[in-house]
Design an enzyme around this catalytic site. Structure first.
Site, PDB file in Angstrom:
ATOM      1  N   GLY A  26    -120.193 103.857  45.723  1.00 26.28           N
ATOM      2  CA  GLY A  26    -120.109 103.570  47.142  1.00 26.28           C
ATOM      3  C   GLY A  26    -120.646 102.183  47.395  1.00 26.28           C
ATOM      4  O   GLY A  26    -120.852 101.395  46.467  1.00 26.28           O
ATOM      5  N   GLY A  27    -120.875 101.866  48.663  1.00 29.91           N
ATOM      6  CA  GLY A  27    -121.352 100.547  48.994  1.00 29.91           C
ATOM      7  C   GLY A  27    -122.757 100.270  48.505  1.00 29.91           C
ATOM      8  O   GLY A  27    -123.142  99.117  48.313  1.00 29.91           O
ATOM      9  N   MET A  28    -123.529 101.332  48.275  1.00 26.44           N
ATOM     10  CA  MET A  28    -124.932 101.152  47.942  1.00 26.44           C
ATOM     11  C   MET A  28    -125.264 101.504  46.499  1.00 26.44           C
ATOM     12  O   MET A  28    -126.196 100.950  45.922  1.00 26.44           O
ATOM     13  CB  MET A  28    -125.792 102.023  48.878  1.00 26.44           C
ATOM     14  CG  MET A  28    -127.280 101.762  48.793  1.00 26.44           C
ATOM     15  SD  MET A  28    -128.233 102.705  50.012  1.00 26.44           S
ATOM     16  CE  MET A  28    -128.175 104.362  49.332  1.00 26.44           C
ATOM     17  N   LYS A  46    -127.667 108.762  40.059  1.00 26.22           N
ATOM     18  CA  LYS A  46    -127.252 107.819  41.098  1.00 26.22           C
ATOM     19  C   LYS A  46    -128.159 106.603  41.022  1.00 26.22           C
ATOM     20  O   LYS A  46    -129.383 106.720  41.133  1.00 26.22           O
ATOM     21  CB  LYS A  46    -127.353 108.484  42.466  1.00 26.22           C
ATOM     22  CG  LYS A  46    -126.833 107.632  43.622  1.00 26.22           C
ATOM     23  CD  LYS A  46    -126.856 108.445  44.918  1.00 26.22           C
ATOM     24  CE  LYS A  46    -126.254 107.687  46.081  1.00 26.22           C
ATOM     25  NZ  LYS A  46    -126.234 108.519  47.325  1.00 26.22           N
ATOM     26  N   ASP A 139    -123.462 112.431  58.121  1.00 25.69           N
ATOM     27  CA  ASP A 139    -122.239 111.905  57.495  1.00 25.69           C
ATOM     28  C   ASP A 139    -121.449 113.021  56.816  1.00 25.69           C
ATOM     29  O   ASP A 139    -120.995 112.882  55.679  1.00 25.69           O
ATOM     30  CB  ASP A 139    -122.581 110.804  56.499  1.00 25.69           C
ATOM     31  CG  ASP A 139    -121.392 109.882  56.191  1.00 25.69           C
ATOM     32  OD1 ASP A 139    -120.439 109.852  57.007  1.00 25.69           O
ATOM     33  OD2 ASP A 139    -121.414 109.196  55.161  1.00 25.69           O
ATOM     34  N   LYS A 141    -118.332 114.815  55.939  1.00 22.78           N
ATOM     35  CA  LYS A 141    -116.926 114.434  55.841  1.00 22.78           C
ATOM     36  C   LYS A 141    -116.390 115.001  54.536  1.00 22.78           C
ATOM     37  O   LYS A 141    -117.175 115.402  53.655  1.00 22.78           O
ATOM     38  CB  LYS A 141    -116.771 112.915  55.871  1.00 22.78           C
ATOM     39  CG  LYS A 141    -117.512 112.176  54.768  1.00 22.78           C
ATOM     40  CD  LYS A 141    -117.408 110.675  54.951  1.00 22.78           C
ATOM     41  CE  LYS A 141    -118.179 109.910  53.877  1.00 22.78           C
ATOM     42  NZ  LYS A 141    -118.101 108.441  54.091  1.00 22.78           N
ATOM     43  N   PRO A 142    -115.070 115.069  54.357  1.00 20.75           N
ATOM     44  CA  PRO A 142    -114.514 115.674  53.137  1.00 20.75           C
ATOM     45  C   PRO A 142    -115.006 115.041  51.843  1.00 20.75           C
ATOM     46  O   PRO A 142    -115.179 115.736  50.838  1.00 20.75           O
ATOM     47  CB  PRO A 142    -113.010 115.493  53.324  1.00 20.75           C
ATOM     48  CG  PRO A 142    -112.823 115.535  54.808  1.00 20.75           C
ATOM     49  CD  PRO A 142    -114.010 114.808  55.363  1.00 20.75           C
ATOM     50  N   ALA A 143    -115.264 113.741  51.843  1.00 19.47           N
ATOM     51  CA  ALA A 143    -115.720 113.083  50.617  1.00 19.47           C
ATOM     52  C   ALA A 143    -117.125 113.530  50.211  1.00 19.47           C
ATOM     53  O   ALA A 143    -117.507 113.383  49.049  1.00 19.47           O
ATOM     54  CB  ALA A 143    -115.699 111.568  50.789  1.00 19.47           C
ATOM     55  N   ASP A 157    -124.729 113.644  49.334  1.00 16.99           N
ATOM     56  CA  ASP A 157    -124.996 112.351  49.972  1.00 16.99           C
ATOM     57  C   ASP A 157    -125.793 112.465  51.273  1.00 16.99           C
ATOM     58  O   ASP A 157    -125.245 112.420  52.372  1.00 16.99           O
ATOM     59  CB  ASP A 157    -123.701 111.581  50.218  1.00 16.99           C
ATOM     60  CG  ASP A 157    -123.969 110.088  50.394  1.00 16.99           C
ATOM     61  OD1 ASP A 157    -125.145 109.706  50.567  1.00 16.99           O
ATOM     62  OD2 ASP A 157    -123.010 109.303  50.357  1.00 16.99           O
TER      63      ASP A 157
END
Length: 273
Positions: A26-28, A46, A139, A141-143, A157
């Site tokens: 991801g972005g982080m 992670k 947050d 969401k499906p992901a 997450d």
């Protein structure tokens, strides 16, 4: 450590975790399949991206994710095993969840109603457990919803979760808008104070997508989606896909209530129908 380079494969960190293959990013941070050499089990590691290591807020948010997961013990929430640093780079060791994300599953189209309800119910149970200890995910969401081969849900997450008993823990000002536009509650979209019902709105968006194939307000850019979350009523799911029982549609529309004071039933009400 060059965590963005494929050559880190087989590298052992903290003298314990042998990295294998990158399984997400991801972005982080990046997530790696790894082997816990001490306990002889597969895990997910992670690792904060190298360029983020000098960003104090990102490091602190990453550490708070580890602390947040440590407060949670539920079969529908990914389990944290360990957290440490390698040099100045923090990493988090978690349960390795085999299976597919709900996002991947939905690439084939809407789900059968019983399957969608099962996923929503398990996600609601995970949220109830988090809410009980003062954690708002922010947050959903499906992901961030994984399905194991036996159809068990694992919510992932908690990187932007908010701890209700520690307002500073969110590392964002009240006016900051953080989350994913397609699944963002109206109060979250305007940077207002969030609460447990904010997660329920996101769950309503996910359930809507499972039943129809798309979230309530698809298409457009993030700003247009946020505007629609604030100002438009969603099209009833039954108008987009046949075979949705009235009780299920009622539940979806209640979860998607603009005013969180009217509607948005508590977690645990997604079963049945």
């Amino acid at each position: 450590m060059p965590v963005n380079n494929a050559r880190v494969e087989s590298q052992v960190i903290a003298e314990r975790y042998q990295l294998d293959t990158q399984i997400g990013h991801g972005g982080m941070a990046a997530v790696w399949r790894a082997r816990d050499l001490r306990l002889g089990r597969s895990v997910a590691v992670k690792i904060l991206r190298g360029e983020m290591g000098s960003a104090r807020d990102e490091v602190e948010r990453f550490r708070r994710e580890a602390a947040t997961l440590a407060r949670l013990a539920h079969p529908n929430i990914v389990t944290a095993f360990d957290a440490d640093t390698m040099g100045r780079t923090p990493f988090l060791v978690m349960e390795l969840v085999e299976g597919r994300s709900l996002h991947q599953l939905l690439e084939a189209g809407p789900l059968a109603v019983p399957h969608a309800i099962s996923i929503a119910d398990q996600t609601a149970q995970a949220l109830a457990a988090a809410h009980d200890v003062g954690i708002i995910h922010r947050d959903i969401k499906p992901a961030n919803i994984m399905l194991t081969p036996n159809r068990t849900v694992k919510v992932l997450d908690f990187g932007i979760a908010r701890l209700t008993d520690s307002p500073q823990a969110a590392l964002t000002r009240t006016s900051a808008v953080i989350g994913t536009a397609s699944y963002m509650a109206p109060e979250q979209a305007v940077g207002a104070q969030v609460d447990t019902r904010t997660d329920l709105y996101a769950l309503g968006c996910v359930l809507y997508e499972m039943l129809t194939g798309n979230p309530p307000f698809p298409g457009g850019n993030a700003l247009s989606m946020l505007h629609r979350h604030l100002n438009e009523a969603p099209v009833p799911p039954s108008a987009l896909h046949s075979g949705i029982p009235p009780a299920v549609e009622t539940l979806v529309m209640e979860l998607l209530a603009k005013d969180r004071g009217n509607g948005r039933p508590p977690p645990g009400m997604c079963s049945g129908g």
